[in-house]
Design an enzyme around this catalytic site. Sequence first.
Site, short mmCIF file in Angstrom:
data_model
loop_
_atom_site.label_atom_id
_atom_site.label_comp_id
_atom_site.label_asym_id
_atom_site.label_seq_id
_atom_site.Cartn_x
_atom_site.Cartn_y
_atom_site.Cartn_z
N ASP A 57 0.84 -1.20 0.00
CA ASP A 57 0.00 0.00 0.00
C ASP A 57 0.87 1.25 0.00
OD1 ASP A 57 -2.20 1.71 0.16
OD2 ASP A 57 -2.28 1.58 2.34
N ARG A 65 4.06 8.05 -8.05
CA ARG A 65 4.71 9.37 -8.16
C ARG A 65 6.05 9.28 -8.88
NH1 ARG A 65 2.27 9.20 -3.30
NH2 ARG A 65 4.14 8.54 -2.18
N SER A 71 -3.11 8.11 -11.27
CA SER A 71 -4.38 8.12 -11.99
C SER A 71 -5.53 8.10 -10.99
CB SER A 71 -4.49 6.91 -12.93
OG SER A 71 -4.57 5.70 -12.18
N ASP A 78 -6.79 1.96 -4.79
CA ASP A 78 -6.04 1.94 -3.54
C ASP A 78 -6.96 2.18 -2.34
OD1 ASP A 78 -3.48 1.91 -2.06
OD2 ASP A 78 -3.93 4.02 -1.70
N ASP A 82 -7.97 -0.52 0.53
CA ASP A 82 -7.70 -0.21 1.94
C ASP A 82 -8.94 -0.39 2.79
OD1 ASP A 82 -5.11 0.48 1.24
OD2 ASP A 82 -5.44 2.64 1.41
#
Length: 157
Positions: A57, A65, A71, A78, A82
């Site tokens: 994660d 980055r 995006s 993500d 999570d």
Amino acid sequence: MAKNKSIPIKPSKLSVYLYIPNIIGYTRVLMNCFAFAICFSNKWLFCALYFISFVCDGIDGWVARKFNQVSTFGAVLDMVTDRISTACLLVILSQVYRPGMVFLSLLALDIGSHWLQMYSTFLLGKASHKDVKDSTNWLFKAYYGNRMFMAYCCVGM
């Protein structure tokens, strides 16, 4: 002889699904599915897979980055991964440790706080829920502005 003119190629919409951080995200989803399927029968493997997913994660954002592969799809993937993995963990903990209401309360807090943060970001017209530079809340600024503090809060608490 005609010179070849360089024509900029726009990435196809499919290419965003093949970004490196998104592939890491898919791997996290698969690891979590397997981990939660075996959580009661193999606790050590469950812990290892959940921990690796947790580490991934942090890696996927750094990779996004680093390779300029940020995006909206990746951010949503993500965040949803999570929330679902945290929700599943808290539900399992509520079944293992009684009374389970503590874990279910944490689940409600996790989902509610993230929803409120995302919704307020949307209302303010910001691109990311992590954009807190205008915030007057010192805790938001510390959490989203300092990766070490964020890591401590996620792991140490």
